[in-house]
Design a protein around this motif. Structure first.
Motif, PDB file in Angstrom:
ATOM      1  N   SER A  59       4.398   1.020 -10.964  1.00 42.18           N
ATOM      2  CA  SER A  59       4.412   0.068  -9.847  1.00 42.18           C
ATOM      3  C   SER A  59       4.522  -1.366 -10.355  1.00 42.18           C
ATOM      4  CB  SER A  59       3.151   0.236  -8.986  1.00 42.18           C
ATOM      5  OG  SER A  59       1.985   0.094  -9.769  1.00 42.18           O
ATOM      6  N   SER A  95       6.368   6.634 -11.369  1.00 45.13           N
ATOM      7  CA  SER A  95       5.501   6.655 -10.189  1.00 45.13           C
ATOM      8  C   SER A  95       5.657   7.909  -9.339  1.00 45.13           C
ATOM      9  CB  SER A  95       5.777   5.419  -9.317  1.00 45.13           C
ATOM     10  OG  SER A  95       5.562   4.232 -10.032  1.00 45.13           O
ATOM     11  N   LEU A 216       5.517  -3.943  -2.869  1.00 47.12           N
ATOM     12  CA  LEU A 216       5.160  -3.236  -4.095  1.00 47.12           C
ATOM     13  C   LEU A 216       3.908  -3.801  -4.755  1.00 47.12           C
ATOM     14  CD1 LEU A 216       8.731  -2.666  -5.496  1.00 47.12           C
ATOM     15  CD2 LEU A 216       7.085  -0.891  -4.912  1.00 47.12           C
ATOM     16  N   ALA A 219       1.407  -1.673  -3.347  1.00 45.88           N
ATOM     17  CA  ALA A 219       1.438  -0.375  -4.022  1.00 45.88           C
ATOM     18  C   ALA A 219       0.736  -0.450  -5.380  1.00 45.88           C
ATOM     19  CB  ALA A 219       2.885   0.080  -4.207  1.00 45.88           C
ATOM     20  N   SER A 223      -2.471   1.681  -6.631  1.00 47.39           N
ATOM     21  CA  SER A 223      -2.433   2.511  -7.833  1.00 47.39           C
ATOM     22  C   SER A 223      -3.644   2.272  -8.723  1.00 47.39           C
ATOM     23  CB  SER A 223      -1.137   2.244  -8.614  1.00 47.39           C
ATOM     24  OG  SER A 223      -1.144   0.941  -9.181  1.00 47.39           O
TER      25      SER A 223
END
Length: 251
Positions: A59, A95, A216, A219, A223
């Motif tokens: 990511s 990912s 992102l 994201a 993560s």
């Protein structure tokens, strides 16, 4: 992924003048990066049993790739674009399958099928939403960006000379830039008249990648919250059978 895959071919075709087939071939660095990174992450995970770091690195690479792609302009070399796409592909490869593996590993053996289908379903939903949102952003800002580019170019002598020589081409651009349903006319324009169109469209693609980078970042933060559960040492079928045998002994 789908937001990037929807915007990059348009950039390659409209701004770089590639045919649809050539644009697909120019996307190969992204595909190769995704495949190789996915395979390497899979081999490393099977050997070490550790997988949490791959979505984090992936990511982070995706954010970096989107930030790099947001720097694209009409004069960016194809080699530079391919390098950015390679980074994007590596981030995807690290990912996508790792997250699917983490999902399957976090549920009981009997629920692995449900987890897999749920992951596929929500990934498809995200892809559909991403394509719709990012392409909507692209084609909503493109007319104004193209118009601004022509306003700036109108004061340059080279543009004025080209318009004087080809007044019909400027009318073609004015009529077509509002909808962008068909951009084939760009290939027939004088270079000085076509350049503002390419610059404006490229600036619109940059906004799409900036929006993608912002998503992102979220994201990447998610993560970091991923919990690493030790991988099973047996297959799902064997694990389910062992669970049934344990329940029978307890009964």
């Amino acid at each position: 992924m789908f937001g990037g895959l929807g915007s990059l071919p348009l950039y390659l075709q409209i701004v770089k003048g590639a045919s649809p087939t050539a644009a697909g071939l120019l996307m190969l660095p992204l595909v190769l990066g995704m495949m190789s990174a996915s395979m390497l992450a899979g081999f490393a995970t099977s050997r070490t049993g550790r997988y949490r770091k791959y979505p984090i690195i992936g990511s982070l690479l995706l954010v970096s790739a989107m930030a790099l792609l947001s720097r694209l302009h009409a004069d960016t070399s194809l080699v530079e674009v391919d390098i950015y796409m390679l980074v994007f592909g590596v981030g995807l490869g690290l990912s996508m399958q790792t997250i699917q593996l983490a999902m399957q590993n976090s549920v009981g053996p009997k629920d692995i099928g449900v987890a897999s289908s749920s992951g596929t379903f929500f990934r498809a939903m995200g892809g559909t939403l991403g394509t719709a949102v990012f392409l909507s952003i692209l084609f909503s800002v493109a007319p104004s960006k193209i118009s601004d580019a022509y306003s700036k170019a109108s004061t340059t002598p080279s543009f004025q000379q080209a318009v004087a020589a080809h007044p019909d081409q400027l009318r073609t651009v004015t009529n077509a830039s509002g909808s962008l349903n068909d951009t084939a006319f760009v290939s027939g324009l004088d270079k000085a008249i076509a350049r503002p169109f390419l610059q404006g469209f490229s600036s619109s693609v940059d906004i799409v990648f900036i929006a993608g980078a912002a998503v992102l970042v979220i994201a990447f933060l998610f993560s970091l919250m991923l919990e690493e559960i030790p991988l099973r040492t047996t297959s799902g079928i064997n694990a389910a059978r062992s669970e049934d045998e344990d329940l029978e002994r307890l009964a």
